[in-house]
Write a protein that holds these residues in place. Sequence first.
Motif, PDB file in Angstrom:
ATOM      1  N   GLN A 115      13.515  13.672  11.672  1.00  0.00           N
ATOM      2  CA  GLN A 115      12.910  14.974  11.410  1.00  0.00           C
ATOM      3  C   GLN A 115      13.913  16.122  11.543  1.00  0.00           C
ATOM      4  O   GLN A 115      13.749  17.184  10.954  1.00  0.00           O
ATOM      5  CB  GLN A 115      11.753  15.177  12.402  1.00  0.00           C
ATOM      6  CG  GLN A 115      10.792  16.275  12.043  1.00  0.00           C
ATOM      7  CD  GLN A 115       9.497  16.109  12.808  1.00  0.00           C
ATOM      8  OE1 GLN A 115       8.452  15.908  12.228  1.00  0.00           O
ATOM      9  NE2 GLN A 115       9.564  16.192  14.131  1.00  0.00           N
TER      10      GLN A 115
ATOM     11  N   GLY B  59      18.578  16.302   7.281  1.00  0.00           N
ATOM     12  CA  GLY B  59      18.267  16.532   5.869  1.00  0.00           C
ATOM     13  C   GLY B  59      19.334  15.915   4.987  1.00  0.00           C
ATOM     14  O   GLY B  59      20.275  15.266   5.480  1.00  0.00           O
TER      15      GLY B  59
ATOM     16  N   ARG C 207       4.457  20.321   4.831  1.00  0.00           N
ATOM     17  CA  ARG C 207       5.365  19.951   5.919  1.00  0.00           C
ATOM     18  C   ARG C 207       5.234  20.888   7.123  1.00  0.00           C
ATOM     19  O   ARG C 207       5.624  20.546   8.226  1.00  0.00           O
ATOM     20  CB  ARG C 207       6.813  19.915   5.417  1.00  0.00           C
ATOM     21  CG  ARG C 207       7.366  21.259   5.056  1.00  0.00           C
ATOM     22  CD  ARG C 207       8.635  21.156   4.222  1.00  0.00           C
ATOM     23  NE  ARG C 207       9.049  22.460   3.761  1.00  0.00           N
ATOM     24  CZ  ARG C 207      10.037  23.168   4.292  1.00  0.00           C
ATOM     25  NH1 ARG C 207      10.720  22.692   5.305  1.00  0.00           N
ATOM     26  NH2 ARG C 207      10.350  24.344   3.815  1.00  0.00           N
ATOM     27  N   HIS C 208       4.662  22.068   6.905  1.00  0.00           N
ATOM     28  CA  HIS C 208       4.478  23.007   8.019  1.00  0.00           C
ATOM     29  C   HIS C 208       3.218  22.684   8.842  1.00  0.00           C
ATOM     30  O   HIS C 208       3.051  23.186   9.943  1.00  0.00           O
ATOM     31  CB  HIS C 208       4.381  24.445   7.492  1.00  0.00           C
ATOM     32  CG  HIS C 208       5.638  24.908   6.826  1.00  0.00           C
ATOM     33  ND1 HIS C 208       6.828  25.064   7.509  1.00  0.00           N
ATOM     34  CD2 HIS C 208       5.905  25.221   5.534  1.00  0.00           C
ATOM     35  CE1 HIS C 208       7.768  25.460   6.664  1.00  0.00           C
ATOM     36  NE2 HIS C 208       7.230  25.567   5.458  1.00  0.00           N
TER      37      HIS C 208
ATOM     38  N   ARG D 166       3.102  16.528  10.153  1.00  0.00           N
ATOM     39  CA  ARG D 166       4.471  16.121  10.493  1.00  0.00           C
ATOM     40  C   ARG D 166       4.928  14.884   9.742  1.00  0.00           C
ATOM     41  O   ARG D 166       6.091  14.783   9.356  1.00  0.00           O
ATOM     42  CB  ARG D 166       4.567  15.862  12.003  1.00  0.00           C
ATOM     43  CG  ARG D 166       4.486  17.141  12.830  1.00  0.00           C
ATOM     44  CD  ARG D 166       4.533  16.828  14.303  1.00  0.00           C
ATOM     45  NE  ARG D 166       5.875  16.491  14.757  1.00  0.00           N
ATOM     46  CZ  ARG D 166       6.142  15.931  15.939  1.00  0.00           C
ATOM     47  NH1 ARG D 166       5.168  15.626  16.755  1.00  0.00           N
ATOM     48  NH2 ARG D 166       7.380  15.674  16.301  1.00  0.00           N
ATOM     49  N   THR D 167       4.022  13.908   9.559  1.00  0.00           N
ATOM     50  CA  THR D 167       4.445  12.638   8.961  1.00  0.00           C
ATOM     51  C   THR D 167       3.409  12.102   7.985  1.00  0.00           C
ATOM     52  O   THR D 167       2.253  12.514   7.983  1.00  0.00           O
ATOM     53  CB  THR D 167       4.669  11.556  10.037  1.00  0.00           C
ATOM     54  OG1 THR D 167       3.403  11.228  10.636  1.00  0.00           O
ATOM     55  CG2 THR D 167       5.648  12.004  11.095  1.00  0.00           C
TER      56      THR D 167
ATOM     57  N   HIS E 263       9.273  16.912   6.704  1.00  0.00           N
ATOM     58  CA  HIS E 263      10.428  17.808   6.598  1.00  0.00           C
ATOM     59  C   HIS E 263      11.570  17.084   5.870  1.00  0.00           C
ATOM     60  O   HIS E 263      12.220  17.650   4.980  1.00  0.00           O
ATOM     61  CB  HIS E 263      10.885  18.255   7.993  1.00  0.00           C
ATOM     62  CG  HIS E 263      12.213  18.941   7.985  1.00  0.00           C
ATOM     63  ND1 HIS E 263      12.371  20.244   7.566  1.00  0.00           N
ATOM     64  CD2 HIS E 263      13.461  18.486   8.305  1.00  0.00           C
ATOM     65  CE1 HIS E 263      13.651  20.570   7.644  1.00  0.00           C
ATOM     66  NE2 HIS E 263      14.338  19.520   8.090  1.00  0.00           N
ATOM     67  N   SER E 264      11.798  15.833   6.237  1.00  0.00           N
ATOM     68  CA  SER E 264      12.865  15.041   5.618  1.00  0.00           C
ATOM     69  C   SER E 264      12.530  14.698   4.170  1.00  0.00           C
ATOM     70  O   SER E 264      13.405  14.691   3.305  1.00  0.00           O
ATOM     71  CB  SER E 264      13.095  13.754   6.409  1.00  0.00           C
ATOM     72  OG  SER E 264      13.395  14.065   7.756  1.00  0.00           O
TER      73      SER E 264
ATOM     74  N   HIS F  76      10.795  16.518   2.162  1.00  0.00           N
ATOM     75  CA  HIS F  76      11.017  17.757   1.398  1.00  0.00           C
ATOM     76  C   HIS F  76      12.504  17.927   1.083  1.00  0.00           C
ATOM     77  O   HIS F  76      12.884  18.296  -0.041  1.00  0.00           O
ATOM     78  CB  HIS F  76      10.497  18.949   2.213  1.00  0.00           C
ATOM     79  CG  HIS F  76      10.698  20.274   1.542  1.00  0.00           C
ATOM     80  ND1 HIS F  76      10.117  20.573   0.343  1.00  0.00           N
ATOM     81  CD2 HIS F  76      11.420  21.364   1.905  1.00  0.00           C
ATOM     82  CE1 HIS F  76      10.470  21.815  -0.018  1.00  0.00           C
ATOM     83  NE2 HIS F  76      11.258  22.297   0.915  1.00  0.00           N
ATOM     84  N   SER F  77      13.344  17.618   2.047  1.00  0.00           N
ATOM     85  CA  SER F  77      14.790  17.686   1.839  1.00  0.00           C
ATOM     86  C   SER F  77      15.226  16.659   0.792  1.00  0.00           C
ATOM     87  O   SER F  77      16.070  16.949  -0.074  1.00  0.00           O
ATOM     88  CB  SER F  77      15.524  17.441   3.156  1.00  0.00           C
ATOM     89  OG  SER F  77      16.912  17.571   2.981  1.00  0.00           O
TER      90      SER F  77
END
Length: 259
Positions: free
Chosen positions: A62, A65, A134-135, A138-139, A163-164, A166-167
């Motif tokens: 998390q 990226g 993602r905000h 979390r998973t 988050h990952s 999205h990256s």
Amino acid sequence: MPVLPGAEPYRHEGGEVGVLLCHGFTGSPQSLRPWAEYLAERGLTVSLPLLPGHGTRWQDMQLTGWQDWYAEVDRELRVLRERCSQIFVFGLSMGGALTLRLAAKHGDAISGIVVVNPANKVHGLSAYALPVARHFVRTTKGLTSDIAKEGSEEVGYERVPLHSAHSLRKFFRLVDGELPQVTQPMVLLHSPQDHVVPPADSARILSRVSSTDVSEILLEQSYHVATLDHDAERIFEESYAFIGRLAPSVGKKGSTTGG
């Protein structure tokens, strides 16, 4: 954090020809270890790094990226360049995208690339929701072990940090724009039955790279993690033959021996 059993990075000091292997998103070197060992046994210098945030627990991922993952394989490539006269880069899934970016950026420093079920896009409606979701979440459910062969398991995460993801989506877009800069000889192997990356990704990559020496091979017996599946041996053999064609010293007695 301790590394998951089997997920450790792998290196082998061999001859003048080197191979860098790139594993996939939420996966680990374990998915490519048999491939790496096959190449090492044939006298090649092999590097199979563990990408940052991988191989431990999803909470570690998390915090990372695409820049972190790419920087790791880029660094390993530079290390190989210092000791090898020729270098090949191989990758599975997101590792295929990492491979393609290295090829676009390093040009003639890379003699050829092999990609297995390479990913080019985050698909489905979820991709459009990622920037916002993602905000709040979390998973999501994990992607590992899409394998047809009974008893074969992939070491990886059961959860995907959004988050990952999205990256990763941003990285795929970046790589897609760079595909015309890929000019090296290429072998692309893909499974018609892949529950993680659709065949459309391979078709798009093939249509956008500038390489003229290109082989497309179908892996009819395997799912996404084909390197641990029924077609694994075929992948290993085809990739080694590809190196042998482009690096004449490979396979000649005594020429690529090393400890």
